[in-house]
Design a protein around this motif. Structure first.
Motif, PDB file in Angstrom:
ATOM      1  N   PHE A 192       0.797  -1.226   0.000  1.00 55.43           N
ATOM      2  CA  PHE A 192       0.000   0.000   0.000  1.00 55.43           C
ATOM      3  C   PHE A 192       0.833   1.282   0.000  1.00 55.43           C
ATOM      4  CE2 PHE A 192      -2.725  -3.250   1.818  1.00 55.43           C
ATOM      5  CZ  PHE A 192      -3.919  -3.035   1.145  1.00 55.43           C
ATOM      6  N   ILE A 193       2.006   1.239   0.611  1.00 53.06           N
ATOM      7  CA  ILE A 193       2.775   2.467   0.787  1.00 53.06           C
ATOM      8  C   ILE A 193       3.888   2.609  -0.235  1.00 53.06           C
ATOM      9  CG2 ILE A 193       4.241   3.776   2.382  1.00 53.06           C
ATOM     10  CD1 ILE A 193       2.685   2.542   4.674  1.00 53.06           C
ATOM     11  N   THR A 194       4.664   1.537  -0.434  1.00 52.53           N
ATOM     12  CA  THR A 194       5.822   1.626  -1.325  1.00 52.53           C
ATOM     13  C   THR A 194       5.591   0.926  -2.662  1.00 52.53           C
ATOM     14  OG1 THR A 194       6.814  -0.376  -0.394  1.00 52.53           O
ATOM     15  CG2 THR A 194       7.391   1.714   0.641  1.00 52.53           C
ATOM     16  N   GLU A 195       4.386   0.389  -2.857  1.00 52.11           N
ATOM     17  CA  GLU A 195       4.118  -0.355  -4.084  1.00 52.11           C
ATOM     18  C   GLU A 195       4.421   0.472  -5.333  1.00 52.11           C
ATOM     19  OE1 GLU A 195       0.484  -2.764  -6.311  1.00 52.11           O
ATOM     20  OE2 GLU A 195       0.132  -1.765  -4.411  1.00 52.11           O
ATOM     21  N   LYS A 196       5.348  -0.059  -6.146  1.00 52.85           N
ATOM     22  CA  LYS A 196       5.713   0.522  -7.441  1.00 52.85           C
ATOM     23  C   LYS A 196       6.324   1.928  -7.314  1.00 52.85           C
ATOM     24  CE  LYS A 196       2.261  -2.289  -9.776  1.00 52.85           C
ATOM     25  NZ  LYS A 196       1.096  -2.351 -10.657  1.00 52.85           N
ATOM     26  N   LYS A 197       6.629   2.358  -6.068  1.00 54.48           N
ATOM     27  CA  LYS A 197       7.315   3.629  -5.871  1.00 54.48           C
ATOM     28  C   LYS A 197       8.794   3.386  -5.546  1.00 54.48           C
ATOM     29  CE  LYS A 197       3.289   6.199  -4.199  1.00 54.48           C
ATOM     30  NZ  LYS A 197       2.724   6.984  -3.071  1.00 54.48           N
ATOM     31  N   SER A 198       9.098   2.171  -5.176  1.00 57.98           N
ATOM     32  CA  SER A 198      10.463   1.798  -4.838  1.00 57.98           C
ATOM     33  C   SER A 198      10.845   0.562  -5.626  1.00 57.98           C
ATOM     34  CB  SER A 198      10.588   1.522  -3.335  1.00 57.98           C
ATOM     35  OG  SER A 198      11.816   0.903  -3.041  1.00 57.98           O
ATOM     36  N   ILE A 199      12.122   0.489  -6.006  1.00 59.63           N
ATOM     37  CA  ILE A 199      12.575  -0.648  -6.788  1.00 59.63           C
ATOM     38  C   ILE A 199      12.499  -1.942  -5.995  1.00 59.63           C
ATOM     39  CG2 ILE A 199      15.011  -0.439  -6.116  1.00 59.63           C
ATOM     40  CD1 ILE A 199      15.719  -1.137  -9.041  1.00 59.63           C
ATOM     41  N   ASN A 200      12.462  -1.824  -4.666  1.00 55.23           N
ATOM     42  CA  ASN A 200      12.465  -3.013  -3.813  1.00 55.23           C
ATOM     43  C   ASN A 200      11.078  -3.410  -3.299  1.00 55.23           C
ATOM     44  OD1 ASN A 200      15.265  -3.496  -3.943  1.00 55.23           O
ATOM     45  ND2 ASN A 200      15.659  -1.987  -2.325  1.00 55.23           N
ATOM     46  N   TRP A 201      10.027  -2.719  -3.754  1.00 59.00           N
ATOM     47  CA  TRP A 201       8.705  -2.995  -3.189  1.00 59.00           C
ATOM     48  C   TRP A 201       8.300  -4.456  -3.381  1.00 59.00           C
ATOM     49  CZ3 TRP A 201       4.436  -4.971  -5.612  1.00 59.00           C
ATOM     50  CH2 TRP A 201       4.426  -4.980  -7.007  1.00 59.00           C
ATOM     51  N   TYR A 203      10.236  -7.076  -3.587  1.00 59.48           N
ATOM     52  CA  TYR A 203      11.018  -7.919  -2.681  1.00 59.48           C
ATOM     53  C   TYR A 203      10.460  -7.827  -1.257  1.00 59.48           C
ATOM     54  CZ  TYR A 203      14.448  -8.395  -6.443  1.00 59.48           C
ATOM     55  OH  TYR A 203      15.071  -8.681  -7.633  1.00 59.48           O
ATOM     56  N   ASP A 204      10.038  -6.636  -0.877  1.00 55.99           N
ATOM     57  CA  ASP A 204       9.440  -6.466   0.456  1.00 55.99           C
ATOM     58  C   ASP A 204       8.164  -7.283   0.586  1.00 55.99           C
ATOM     59  OD1 ASP A 204      11.453  -4.754   1.249  1.00 55.99           O
ATOM     60  OD2 ASP A 204      10.337  -2.933   0.735  1.00 55.99           O
ATOM     61  N   ASP A 209      15.335 -10.385   0.347  1.00 60.68           N
ATOM     62  CA  ASP A 209      16.286  -9.333   0.019  1.00 60.68           C
ATOM     63  C   ASP A 209      16.519  -9.306  -1.486  1.00 60.68           C
ATOM     64  OD1 ASP A 209      19.378  -8.436  -0.306  1.00 60.68           O
ATOM     65  OD2 ASP A 209      18.483  -7.471   1.452  1.00 60.68           O
ATOM     66  N   SER A 210      16.815  -8.142  -1.994  1.00 64.27           N
ATOM     67  CA  SER A 210      17.016  -8.012  -3.437  1.00 64.27           C
ATOM     68  C   SER A 210      18.275  -8.726  -3.917  1.00 64.27           C
ATOM     69  CB  SER A 210      17.090  -6.526  -3.823  1.00 64.27           C
ATOM     70  OG  SER A 210      18.149  -5.886  -3.132  1.00 64.27           O
ATOM     71  N   ASN A 211      19.150  -9.122  -2.998  1.00 69.52           N
ATOM     72  CA  ASN A 211      20.380  -9.826  -3.367  1.00 69.52           C
ATOM     73  C   ASN A 211      20.208 -11.347  -3.424  1.00 69.52           C
ATOM     74  OD1 ASN A 211      21.929  -7.416  -3.485  1.00 69.52           O
ATOM     75  ND2 ASN A 211      22.177  -7.448  -1.262  1.00 69.52           N
ATOM     76  N   CYS A 212      18.983 -11.828  -3.200  1.00 69.98           N
ATOM     77  CA  CYS A 212      18.757 -13.273  -3.187  1.00 69.98           C
ATOM     78  C   CYS A 212      18.870 -13.859  -4.601  1.00 69.98           C
ATOM     79  CB  CYS A 212      17.402 -13.595  -2.594  1.00 69.98           C
ATOM     80  SG  CYS A 212      16.027 -12.983  -3.579  1.00 69.98           S
ATOM     81  N   THR A 213      19.018 -15.163  -4.664  1.00 75.68           N
ATOM     82  CA  THR A 213      19.143 -15.849  -5.955  1.00 75.68           C
ATOM     83  C   THR A 213      17.768 -16.049  -6.585  1.00 75.68           C
ATOM     84  OG1 THR A 213      18.947 -18.050  -4.977  1.00 75.68           O
ATOM     85  CG2 THR A 213      21.156 -17.071  -5.072  1.00 75.68           C
ATOM     86  N   ASP A 214      17.764 -16.417  -7.847  1.00 79.44           N
ATOM     87  CA  ASP A 214      16.503 -16.684  -8.540  1.00 79.44           C
ATOM     88  C   ASP A 214      15.754 -17.832  -7.880  1.00 79.44           C
ATOM     89  OD1 ASP A 214      17.243 -14.709 -10.241  1.00 79.44           O
ATOM     90  OD2 ASP A 214      17.564 -15.996 -11.999  1.00 79.44           O
ATOM     91  N   GLU A 215      16.488 -18.843  -7.458  1.00 73.67           N
ATOM     92  CA  GLU A 215      15.857 -19.985  -6.801  1.00 73.67           C
ATOM     93  C   GLU A 215      15.220 -19.573  -5.483  1.00 73.67           C
ATOM     94  OE1 GLU A 215      14.265 -23.553  -6.512  1.00 73.67           O
ATOM     95  OE2 GLU A 215      15.418 -22.845  -8.241  1.00 73.67           O
ATOM     96  N   GLU A 216      15.864 -18.650  -4.777  1.00 74.11           N
ATOM     97  CA  GLU A 216      15.314 -18.149  -3.513  1.00 74.11           C
ATOM     98  C   GLU A 216      14.053 -17.321  -3.767  1.00 74.11           C
ATOM     99  OE1 GLU A 216      19.251 -17.747  -0.627  1.00 74.11           O
ATOM    100  OE2 GLU A 216      18.828 -16.176  -2.108  1.00 74.11           O
ATOM    101  N   GLN A 261      11.994  -8.244 -13.991  1.00 76.83           N
ATOM    102  CA  GLN A 261      13.278  -7.579 -13.807  1.00 76.83           C
ATOM    103  C   GLN A 261      14.450  -8.517 -14.054  1.00 76.83           C
ATOM    104  OE1 GLN A 261      13.437  -5.781  -9.911  1.00 76.83           O
ATOM    105  NE2 GLN A 261      11.599  -4.556 -10.238  1.00 76.83           N
ATOM    106  N   ARG A 262      14.301  -9.770 -13.627  1.00 79.14           N
ATOM    107  CA  ARG A 262      15.402 -10.733 -13.695  1.00 79.14           C
ATOM    108  C   ARG A 262      15.325 -11.638 -14.924  1.00 79.14           C
ATOM    109  NH1 ARG A 262      17.496 -13.007  -8.107  1.00 79.14           N
ATOM    110  NH2 ARG A 262      17.398 -11.158  -6.795  1.00 79.14           N
TER     111      ARG A 262
END
Length: 265
Positions: A192-201, A203-204, A209-216, A261-262
């Protein structure tokens, strides 16, 4: 049932023992009724009681329990909704109308909607003890149902288009009182707050975490899809299940965004 058992025993023993059989039958039938009562409870023997039925009585059918679970959920939801509307110190007519429209949407049945609106009106006229209301919810509602309640409170808070700072602070407090994990709070908040306003929304939302693997990423999605499946709150009723379906769809949107993205196939 007590009297019926006594009469049955009387007629059974009368041909065998004569008049005295009536006495033994009356005593024996009453004894059997007490034994059944002690094992199964009053609901199975039909004895008279002046006590009102209690919520979540395990001896009652699942329909009875589901009805009271829905009522308690909606009552708590409305009370906390009123508290959120009061968070900034004023309840604007425009805000009230938006919340009313929202309640009519999630409660399409006219009777349910009218009941919810009456509950809201009464709640807005009182000083809500948030601690008591939320603590009650944490005691009687399962964890997944509590997270669904928090999701709906965020949705209601955004009914006027945005969630103000005072509402965010209150939602954080409610989440703590509902004993919602930090990860689940962050996930719902991101919807509701960061949706599509942050690159990490995204992942949240998936609680990774944004550093996780594709399998994760795939593993996290499967976990979140299972945890947020609408069937988890099916006992609350169709309206709440529809909102849970909407939440489930947001999880899928987050996963799709990460895959895009990936370039995950």
């Amino acid at each position: 049932m007590n009297i019926i058992l006594r009469l049955i025993f009387c007629f059974v023993l009368y041909p065998l023992l004569g008049p005295i059989g009536i006495l033994f039958g009356w005593i024996g039938g009453g004894l059997l009724a007490r034994i059944i009562t002690s094992i199964f409870g009053n609901d199975y023997v039909g004895t008279q009681s002046n006590n009102r039925p209690q919520y979540n009585n395990p001896r009652r059918g699942t329909g009875y329990q589901s009805f009271n679970l829905q009522y308690e959920f909606r009552l708590i939801l409305i009370q906390l909704t009123a508290a959120i509307m009061q968070a900034d110190g004023q309840v604007l007519k425009s805000e009230l109308e938006r919340v009313k429209d929202y309640l009519r949407q999630i409660f399409p049945d006219t009777n349910d909607a009218n009941e919810a609106l009456h509950m809201l009106r009464d709640a807005l006229q009182t000083n809500i003890n948030i601690d008591n209301v939320a603590n009650k919810a944490s005691l009687i509602l399962q964890y997944q149902i509590r997270t669904q309640m928090l999701y709906m409170l965020f949705d209601i808070a955004k009914a006027d288009g945005e969630i103000c700072r005072q509402e965010i602070i209150l939602l954080q407090r409610i989440a703590i009182l509902l004993q919602i994990s930090e990860a689940d709070y962050k996930s719902i908040s991101a919807m509701f707050i960061t949706e599509k306003k942050s690159i990490n929304w995204a992942y949240d939302v998936l609680e990774i975490d944004s550093n996780c693997t594709d399998e994760e990423v795939k593993k996290a999605y499967r976990k979140m899809a299972m945890k947020n499946h609408p069937d988890k709150v099916a006992t609350l009723g169709e309206a709440e299940k529809q909102k849970a379906t909407e939440r489930f769809r947001r999880v899928k949107d987050a996963y799709d965004e990460i895959c895009k993205q990936r370039n995950i196939k």
